[in-house]
Design an enzyme around this catalytic site. Structure first.
Site: not given
Ligand SMILES: Cc1cc2nc3c(=O)[nH]c(=O)nc-3n(C[C@H](O)[C@H](O)[C@H](O)COP(=O)(O)OP(=O)(O)OC[C@H]3O[C@@H](n4cnc5c(N)ncnc54)[C@H](O)[C@@H]3O)c2cc1C
Length: 314
Positions: A179, A235, A306
């Site tokens: 992660r 999570c 996480e």
């Molecule tokens: C219903 C649900 C189910 C999920 N299931 C999983 C799962 O099975 N496995 C898992 O690992 N995660 C899971 N997640 C968590 C999440 O979806 C992932 O971590 C996802 O990849 C985050 O992507 P995001 O674009 O929303 O990032 P954000 O939430 O916007 O950002 C996450 C982090 O990355 C940074 N960030 C984002 N984009 C960039 C960029 N382009 N450049 C630099 N930094 C950046 C942000 O500052 C932050 O620290 C789940 C979430 C939900 C709501």
């Protein structure tokens, strides 16, 4: 941030720009106070212009994708939030022998990428099936549904540094951990972590029907076990390196359903904290604190978040 500064940025930049934008609108938890400035570039050039301008004005930057792993405190975020979800083009593909090389902008949805790859018969992304959010967020979090993650497919990462300079990094410049992605030894919690603008992925040929059947099967399993109808960030805690999962530990303590204000430990999955409608970030944090204390006291395990916590106290 003053209107004159905003106007100066608007003169050189094409994307979206909003002042005092509630982050509750941009996070899957649906909580979080306003950021001073919300900047959503339309293109890589736009991103570079905005980043170099804001850095030259000493404005703190927070890069985000779709906010599906973010818990923003009720006091909001100081400075500018740079949302990279608008960087979705161009997504290009080429071949190197048998290998399929995809150049993917950071704003492309991980689920879109997985669906497209399965339909075209490109294997290698099964581990990311069903994960919401953007590719940039998925790389930053090394988001996965399996033990392995993005290290298996990422060849290069293109970043925009806080100076606004673009750089394409080869594998020796970054490391994927559980992660967590680190670039030059820094991860997302460090001030100097750059914006991820795109990545080069290497996939292998597979059978489209089989890949699509596997994807559908995985999606159904997720739907059956996860609380998808209420806002959450997935999570909440990382799984400990050894022993039972975080969800199992919390479940064994009978904490499912426990509630503080609008924040609740999901009845369906003990490692999900859900927003039942009116939660504040503080209520979610208070509930998470109770979980951490209880698990440590009764199970001797220290749980780590996480979910990424950002922003200032209300
Ligand atoms: C219903 C649900 C189910 C999920 N299931 C999983 C799962 O099975 N496995 C898992 O690992 N995660 C899971 N997640 C968590 C999440 O979806 C992932 O971590 C996802 O990849 C985050 O992507 P995001 O674009 O929303 O990032 P954000 O939430 O916007 O950002 C996450 C982090 O990355 C940074 N960030 C984002 N984009 C960039 C960029 N382009 N450049 C630099 N930094 C950046 C942000 O500052 C932050 O620290 C789940 C979430 C939900 C709501």
């Amino acid at each position: 941030m003053g209107l004159d500064l905003m106007n100066a940025l608007l003169a050189v930049y094409q994307g979206e720009l909003k002042r005092n934008e509630p982050m509750a609108r941009h996070t899957s938890f649906r909580v979080g106070g306003p950021c001073d400035l919300f900047v959503k570039p339309k293109s890589l050039d736009d991103l570079r212009i905005a980043v170099s301008f804001l850095t030259s004005q000493s404005i703190p930057l927070t890069f985000v994708g779709d906010g599906t792993n973010l818990l923003v405190r009720d006091g909001g975020i100081e400075g500018a939030v740079i949302c990279l979800a608008g960087l979705t083009e161009p997504l290009t593909e080429s071949r190197q022998g048998e290998a399929i090389i995809l150049e993917v902008p950071a704003g492309v949805k991980t689920q879109h990428l997985c669906r497209m790859a399965a339909e075209k018969g490109y294997a290698g992304l099964t581990f990311a099936t069903g994960i919401p959010g953007t590719l940039g967020g998925a790389l930053t979090m090394n988001a996965s549904t399996e033990k392995t993650g993005w290290e298996t497919v990422v060849q290069k990462i293109t970043v925009v540094k806080r100076s606004g300079k673009k750089e394409t990094l080869k594998a020796e410049a970054f490391d994927f951990h559980y992660r967590r992605l680190s670039i030059g030894g820094k991860d997302r919690l460090h001030l100097g972590f750059p914006g991820i603008a795109a990545a080069t992925l290497v996939l292998t040929p597979g059978n489209p029907a089989q890949l699509e059947a596997d994807r559908q099967e995985k999606l159904s399993r997720r739907k059956a076990s996860q609380p998808v109808s209420l806002p959450s960030a997935g999570c909440f805690f990382k799984n400990p390196e050894t022993g039972p999962s975080a969800g199992q530990l919390i479940d064994e303590l009978g904490m499912k359903g426990r509630q503080i204000g609008g924040a609740q430990i999901s009845e369906r999955h003990a490692n999900y904290i859900v927003n039942t409608g009116s939660a504040t970030a503080q209520e979610i944090l208070d509930l998470a604190h109770q979980v951490r204390e209880n698990v440590f006291k009764k199970k001797g395990t220290r749980l780590e978040e996480e979910v990424t916590l950002v922003g200032r106290q209300a």
